[in-house]
Scaffold this motif. Structure first.
Motif, PDB file in Angstrom:
ATOM      1  N   VAL A   8      -7.564  -0.369   5.566  1.00 57.49           N
ATOM      2  CA  VAL A   8      -7.282   0.947   6.133  1.00 57.49           C
ATOM      3  C   VAL A   8      -7.151   1.948   4.990  1.00 57.49           C
ATOM      4  CG1 VAL A   8      -5.641   2.359   7.421  1.00 57.49           C
ATOM      5  CG2 VAL A   8      -6.147   0.031   8.180  1.00 57.49           C
ATOM      6  N   THR A   9      -7.866   3.048   5.094  1.00 57.28           N
ATOM      7  CA  THR A   9      -7.788   4.106   4.089  1.00 57.28           C
ATOM      8  C   THR A   9      -7.054   5.301   4.690  1.00 57.28           C
ATOM      9  OG1 THR A   9      -9.875   3.398   3.088  1.00 57.28           O
ATOM     10  CG2 THR A   9      -9.091   5.623   2.568  1.00 57.28           C
ATOM     11  N   VAL A  10      -6.068   5.788   3.995  1.00 56.43           N
ATOM     12  CA  VAL A  10      -5.329   6.962   4.449  1.00 56.43           C
ATOM     13  C   VAL A  10      -5.306   7.997   3.330  1.00 56.43           C
ATOM     14  CG1 VAL A  10      -3.847   5.673   6.037  1.00 56.43           C
ATOM     15  CG2 VAL A  10      -3.111   6.040   3.679  1.00 56.43           C
ATOM     16  N   SER A  11      -5.240   9.215   3.711  1.00 56.86           N
ATOM     17  CA  SER A  11      -5.061  10.292   2.740  1.00 56.86           C
ATOM     18  C   SER A  11      -3.675  10.896   2.955  1.00 56.86           C
ATOM     19  CB  SER A  11      -6.135  11.365   2.911  1.00 56.86           C
ATOM     20  OG  SER A  11      -6.017  11.957   4.204  1.00 56.86           O
ATOM     21  N   ALA A  12      -3.280  11.780   2.059  1.00 56.99           N
ATOM     22  CA  ALA A  12      -1.954  12.398   2.156  1.00 56.99           C
ATOM     23  C   ALA A  12      -2.063  13.862   1.786  1.00 56.99           C
ATOM     24  CB  ALA A  12      -0.959  11.699   1.241  1.00 56.99           C
ATOM     25  N   SER A  13      -1.243  14.663   2.432  1.00 54.06           N
ATOM     26  CA  SER A  13      -1.081  16.068   2.060  1.00 54.06           C
ATOM     27  C   SER A  13       0.215  16.187   1.288  1.00 54.06           C
ATOM     28  CB  SER A  13      -1.043  16.950   3.310  1.00 54.06           C
ATOM     29  OG  SER A  13      -2.236  16.821   4.054  1.00 54.06           O
ATOM     30  N   ILE A  14       0.149  16.767   0.094  1.00 53.07           N
ATOM     31  CA  ILE A  14       1.306  16.804  -0.797  1.00 53.07           C
ATOM     32  C   ILE A  14       1.633  18.251  -1.149  1.00 53.07           C
ATOM     33  CG2 ILE A  14       2.269  16.058  -3.007  1.00 53.07           C
ATOM     34  CD1 ILE A  14       0.444  13.666  -2.951  1.00 53.07           C
ATOM     35  N   PRO A  72      -7.763   1.506  -0.540  1.00 52.83           N
ATOM     36  CA  PRO A  72      -7.510   1.043   0.835  1.00 52.83           C
ATOM     37  C   PRO A  72      -6.334   0.067   0.908  1.00 52.83           C
ATOM     38  CG  PRO A  72      -9.854   1.005   0.349  1.00 52.83           C
ATOM     39  CD  PRO A  72      -9.162   1.302  -0.949  1.00 52.83           C
ATOM     40  N   PHE A  73      -5.596   0.157   1.990  1.00 52.67           N
ATOM     41  CA  PHE A  73      -4.494  -0.754   2.262  1.00 52.67           C
ATOM     42  C   PHE A  73      -5.000  -1.905   3.133  1.00 52.67           C
ATOM     43  CE2 PHE A  73      -2.567   3.306   1.379  1.00 52.67           C
ATOM     44  CZ  PHE A  73      -1.433   3.006   0.650  1.00 52.67           C
ATOM     45  N   GLN A  74      -4.402  -3.080   2.962  1.00 55.79           N
ATOM     46  CA  GLN A  74      -4.752  -4.240   3.767  1.00 55.79           C
ATOM     47  C   GLN A  74      -3.666  -4.460   4.810  1.00 55.79           C
ATOM     48  OE1 GLN A  74      -7.575  -6.063   3.690  1.00 55.79           O
ATOM     49  NE2 GLN A  74      -8.386  -4.689   2.083  1.00 55.79           N
ATOM     50  N   LEU A  75      -4.013  -4.261   6.083  1.00 53.27           N
ATOM     51  CA  LEU A  75      -3.062  -4.433   7.177  1.00 53.27           C
ATOM     52  C   LEU A  75      -3.503  -5.621   8.016  1.00 53.27           C
ATOM     53  CD1 LEU A  75      -2.587  -0.708   8.298  1.00 53.27           C
ATOM     54  CD2 LEU A  75      -1.353  -2.001   6.546  1.00 53.27           C
ATOM     55  N   ASN A  76      -2.910  -6.773   7.714  1.00 53.73           N
ATOM     56  CA  ASN A  76      -3.247  -8.012   8.431  1.00 53.73           C
ATOM     57  C   ASN A  76      -4.744  -8.299   8.370  1.00 53.73           C
ATOM     58  OD1 ASN A  76      -0.520  -8.339   9.267  1.00 53.73           O
ATOM     59  ND2 ASN A  76      -0.871  -6.914  10.951  1.00 53.73           N
ATOM     60  N   GLY A  77      -5.304  -8.119   7.173  1.00 54.27           N
ATOM     61  CA  GLY A  77      -6.719  -8.406   6.983  1.00 54.27           C
ATOM     62  C   GLY A  77      -7.649  -7.255   7.277  1.00 54.27           C
ATOM     63  N   THR A  78      -7.126  -6.163   7.801  1.00 61.77           N
ATOM     64  CA  THR A  78      -7.950  -4.991   8.116  1.00 61.77           C
ATOM     65  C   THR A  78      -7.766  -3.934   7.040  1.00 61.77           C
ATOM     66  OG1 THR A  78      -7.711  -5.398  10.495  1.00 61.77           O
ATOM     67  CG2 THR A  78      -8.424  -3.205   9.805  1.00 61.77           C
ATOM     68  N   LEU A 134       3.917  -1.717   8.652  1.00 60.67           N
ATOM     69  CA  LEU A 134       3.433  -2.387   7.441  1.00 60.67           C
ATOM     70  C   LEU A 134       2.792  -1.377   6.489  1.00 60.67           C
ATOM     71  CD1 LEU A 134       2.890  -4.999   5.889  1.00 60.67           C
ATOM     72  CD2 LEU A 134       0.790  -5.294   7.219  1.00 60.67           C
ATOM     73  N   LEU A 135       2.057  -0.417   7.028  1.00 63.95           N
ATOM     74  CA  LEU A 135       1.455   0.614   6.183  1.00 63.95           C
ATOM     75  C   LEU A 135       2.528   1.434   5.480  1.00 63.95           C
ATOM     76  CD1 LEU A 135      -0.920   2.270   5.141  1.00 63.95           C
ATOM     77  CD2 LEU A 135      -0.843   3.599   7.264  1.00 63.95           C
ATOM     78  N   LEU A 136       3.564   1.827   6.199  1.00 65.29           N
ATOM     79  CA  LEU A 136       4.635   2.611   5.583  1.00 65.29           C
ATOM     80  C   LEU A 136       5.307   1.829   4.455  1.00 65.29           C
ATOM     81  CD1 LEU A 136       6.281   4.203   8.756  1.00 65.29           C
ATOM     82  CD2 LEU A 136       4.834   5.338   7.060  1.00 65.29           C
ATOM     83  N   ALA A 137       5.519   0.525   4.673  1.00 69.47           N
ATOM     84  CA  ALA A 137       6.149  -0.300   3.626  1.00 69.47           C
ATOM     85  C   ALA A 137       5.252  -0.383   2.399  1.00 69.47           C
ATOM     86  CB  ALA A 137       6.445  -1.695   4.182  1.00 69.47           C
ATOM     87  N   GLN A 138       3.934  -0.514   2.597  1.00 70.74           N
ATOM     88  CA  GLN A 138       3.026  -0.596   1.454  1.00 70.74           C
ATOM     89  C   GLN A 138       2.923   0.746   0.732  1.00 70.74           C
ATOM     90  OE1 GLN A 138      -0.776  -2.337   2.413  1.00 70.74           O
ATOM     91  NE2 GLN A 138       0.134  -4.071   3.511  1.00 70.74           N
ATOM     92  N   VAL A 139       2.930   1.830   1.480  1.00 74.02           N
ATOM     93  CA  VAL A 139       2.935   3.157   0.845  1.00 74.02           C
ATOM     94  C   VAL A 139       4.179   3.324  -0.006  1.00 74.02           C
ATOM     95  CG1 VAL A 139       3.143   5.631   1.305  1.00 74.02           C
ATOM     96  CG2 VAL A 139       1.479   4.264   2.573  1.00 74.02           C
ATOM     97  N   ALA A 140       5.326   2.911   0.522  1.00 70.41           N
ATOM     98  CA  ALA A 140       6.575   3.015  -0.238  1.00 70.41           C
ATOM     99  C   ALA A 140       6.494   2.222  -1.532  1.00 70.41           C
ATOM    100  CB  ALA A 140       7.743   2.515   0.619  1.00 70.41           C
ATOM    101  N   SER A 141       5.915   1.030  -1.451  1.00 74.76           N
ATOM    102  CA  SER A 141       5.789   0.198  -2.655  1.00 74.76           C
ATOM    103  C   SER A 141       4.879   0.846  -3.689  1.00 74.76           C
ATOM    104  CB  SER A 141       5.255  -1.182  -2.251  1.00 74.76           C
ATOM    105  OG  SER A 141       5.046  -1.986  -3.390  1.00 74.76           O
TER     106      SER A 141
END
Length: 787
Positions: free
Chosen positions: A403-409, A395-401, A341-348
């Protein structure tokens, strides 16, 4: 090959007995006819009657080949007789034999259905038998032709596709029901599109702007080529817009013969569903199933076009290689569905953050790539990268939780003559540089990084050549039983015998092999060569086990079982002598898929080892679920044994865990007698390291194994230096609860810190401390089931 729509005539067998009915009012004429037939047609069975009423009864009760009748009877005369007989004739032929020589009556009788008209006295002599035979043959030919046409029409009507046959001039000579429905649906009528209409007329369009006009002209031209014999077969797909949706048809033209003349069969087959299926397959082949983003194949095509377009416009293109930081922790703590679900939201989010015409693709795992078109400076790429970082910071919402992620670019900017692969490689390289400098940041490829990237590219090219030229070699390091001091196995380690640079260690080329995918063919080569070598050993090497490393890419290959099975079968090596080593991080890359692969490998009879154990994020629960035979203690912990209390405890916990799950413990990197003594005191079973021998070429392995006998452990070694502290009972119970639920070591440590649990060492909980407690308690839940 052409086909023929005509069916062969069914000719009458002249030797068959002829069944005839004679209707004659005059007994004299009747006797003359009987005598003539008896003389000319021996064996003919002739029944006679004098009235129409009698004729009706005979025709109703029996079957006849021919009926010969006069036109002057007691109960009928002229055409009345012809019509009455024809009404009850069945399949028989009708021959009129009358004294009335009337051409108009003869034409009426023949037009009505009679096969011949004979005049008594003139035609009733020798011509009678010939006329009867010809009449019967014509009647049977008509019936056969009618049956053939009915059969052919039945075959046409059975076809679901619209089908017609045309003659040399394009005139329709046969159509099926589907054709009529197709014509009406297209705005035509039965009259315009039925038998007798011309197919070429339907191809013509009075409106040049009609999108179907060009298609119609192409089909008409193809039909003329087929009819002229210059084309054996034609097929073309075309779109047809209905009031509700778009349909696709395939027109197919094949040559045939119609009455011996050139013709053609034309089919219009609806292929809408097939077209949609092909489009779906094409989309699937070029897009990632989870995110619906372009995959690597489509990405390279888009990047290539971006470079070409930029060259024409005087601009360039840029690539951003994006890797999510610590993505595996999401999978470990929240589960793989949450990770997906996180990967799908990142893609969006990434798709919404780029400009129209730019491309966002999923490269692999948690790696994404953005292609920016028409850039004129590095500064533009930096601004666009900052936008990507900003959109991922929320922050991303994963089933109500939340979640904050960072990225290296990593970003590379280029133009022709640079290739897509070069840009991707440069962006990938600086992305890893961003990770090395603290993650969560953007690095742009610059000249000071070029040397490293070029070296990496040169290594990749050279490694490909090394595989083709057989420049790789295997060295073997003995694995020693700590109780007996004898070698029980070896680990196969690959080296590159470079023709110019000499022997190259794996640290220089294995990372490049893993990043480029070359690790898969390289790993297969190592597996095959190691199995072949081990199967041939004799003397001091006889019976030694051989360990071979499997990379994460090899483990997740769908054909990994086949390659291991083939290596064993080809070499003749017993499966139990092969130990396959996978790193802890490789198993946790995709725990479910890894579990299936490991179960399959274990079913072959080989043993599985977890390498570098203690350095990853594995859950203790997986040690019970997976068919693990060996735990290898990482050299980083072994080097601190006897020096660092923390490393002492970690080594003790790993050895205890190995015993708890009925696995063999192997220590790597043993270099001193003190380490040897400490490991043996802990109960570690096997070890390898420079203390006994480095990895050596095959021709030196026997000597290395033979020379192990002189190394003995000091008598003064004791276990008092290595102790394990036990946790509070309540804390221990909490650890057991979380461990039993499948939580990873890191997750358990984080939960204990949040709950304020006391660590026996007086510091915050960490993964290794959790492992020590589990090992010290000896949990029953950690034991693998037997049987």
């Amino acid at each position: 090959m052409t086909s023929n729509l005509m069916f062969a005539d069914q000719a009458m067998d002249l030797h068959d007995p002829l069944a005839a009915l004679l209707i004659e009012n005059s007994s004299v004429d009747s006797q003359l006819v009987l005598a003539r037939l008896e003389a000319e047609l021996p064996g003919a069975q002739v029944t006679t009657c004098v009235t129409l009423q009698q004729a009706r009864e005979h025709l109703t009760q029996g079957a006849y080949d021919v009926v010969v009748t006069d036109l002057v009877l007691p109960d009928g005369e002229g055409m009345e007789v012809v019509q009455e007989v024809l009404a009850h004739l069945g399949g028989a032929a009708l021959v009129v034999l009358t004294g009335t020589d009337d051409s108009r009556l003869a034409l009426a009788a023949l037009s009505g259905g009679a096969q011949d008209y004979l005049v008594k006295g003139r035609d009733g002599g020798p011509r009678l038998a010939i006329a009867i035979l010809h009449a019967v043959q014509r009647k049977r030919a008509e019936q056969a032709s009618r049956s053939s046409l009915q059969f052919a029409q039945g075959v046409l009507d059975a076809l679901e596709s619209a089908t017609c046959a045309v003659d040399a001039g394009g005139r329709l000579v046969a159509v099926n029901e589907a054709w009529r429905a197709f014509a009406v649906a297209g705005g035509g009528t039965y009259e315009r599109c039925g038998v007798g209409a011309n197919y070429f007329d339907g191809c013509a369009s009075d409106v040049e702007s009609d999108p179907g006009a060009a298609q119609g002209r192409e089909v008409a031209a193809a039909l003329r080529e087929v009819l002229a014999g210059r084309c054996k077969r034609f097929r073309m797909e075309y779109a047809c817009h209905s009031p509700t949706d778009q349909q696709w048809f395939s027109v197919r033209i094949s040559p045939t013969l119609i009455n011996g003349e050139p013709g053609a069969v034309i089919m219009h087959v609806e292929v809408t569903d097939m077209r949609h299926a092909q489009e779906a397959l094409s989309h699937q082949a070029l897009h990632d199933a989870l995110t619906n983003l372009p995959n690597r194949t489509l990405l390279l095509d888009r990047l290539d076009k971006a470079l070409e377009d930029g060259a024409r416009r005087g601009s360039g293109a840029a690539v951003a290689f994006i890797d999510l930081d610590h993505f595996k922790r999401v999978n470990d703590s929240l589960g793989h569905p949450a990770g997906d679900l996180l990967l799908a939201q990142v893609a969006s989010r990434l798709s919404q953050a780029v400009r129209p015409g730019d491309t966002v693709a999923r490269f692999s795992g948690d790696e994404f790539v953005v292609v920016w078109r028409d850039l004129h400076s590095v500064h533009e790429a930096e601004l666009l990268s900052a936008r990507l970082m900003q959109t991922l910071s929320v922050p991303f919402q994963l089933n109500g939780t939340p979640v904050t992620v960072s990225a290296s670019i990593g970003v590379s900017v280029g133009c022709l003559p640079q290739t897509p692969d070069e840009l991707l490689l440069a962006a990938d390289a600086v992305m890893y540089d961003a990770k090395a400098h603290g993650r969560g940041r953007v690095r742009v490829f610059s000249s000071d990084l070029r040397e490293g990237v070029e070296q990496r590219m040169a290594t990749e090219v050279g490694l490909r050549q090394a595989l083709a030229r057989d420049e790789l070699v295997l060295h073997y390091q003995p694995v020693v039983d700590l109780t007996s001091g004898r070698a029980v196995g070896v680990e196969a380690l690959v080296r590159w015998q470079h023709p110019r640079d000499g022997l190259i260690g794996p640290d220089r080329f294995i990372p490049v092999a893993e990043a480029s995918g070359l690790i898969v063919p390289l790993g297969r080569w190592v597996l095959q060569r190691a199995c072949r070598d081990a199967a041939s050993w004799s003397g001091p090497l006889a019976g030694l086990d051989v360990a071979v490393n499997l990379s994460v890419r090899q483990l997740t290959q769908p054909d990994v079982l086949r390659h291991v099975r083939d290596a064993l079968a080809t070499s003749g090596l017993a499966p139990e002598r092969l130990l396959l080593e996978v790193t802890e991080s490789a198993v946790m890359e995709d725990a479910e898929a890894a579990g299936l692969a490991l179960e399959g490998l274990a079913s072959l009879g080989v043993r599985i080892a977890i390498d570098d154990f203690g350095t990853g994020y594995s859950s203790l629960l997986y040690l019970r679920r997976y068919p693990i035979s060996v735990l290898k203690l990482d050299r980083a912990f072994v080097s601190g044994i006897g020096v660092s209390a923390d490393d002492d405890a970690i080594c003790s916990s790993v050895v205890s865990l190995a015993h708890a799950v009925s696995a063999t413990s192997i220590a790597e990197g043993v270099e001193t007698l003190e380490q040897y003594a400490a490991l043996r005191a802990l109960g570690c079973q096997l070890a390898q390291g420079f203390l006994w021998s480095p990895a050596v070429p095959l021709d030196q392995l026997a000597a290395a194994v033979t020379g192990l006998a002189g190394i003995t452990v000091p008598r003064s070694a004791s276990r008092s230096r290595i102790a394990v502290q036990r946790a509070d009972v309540r804390v221990s119970a909490r650890i057991q609860q979380l461990h039993g639920a499948g939580a990873s070591l890191h997750t358990i440590a984080a939960a204990l810190n949040r709950e304020g649990a006391v660590n026996p060492a007086g510091v915050r909980w960490h993964a290794h401390a959790v492992a020590r407690v589990v090992a010290a308690e000896g949990p029953a839940s950690a034991r693998r089931p037997t049987g």
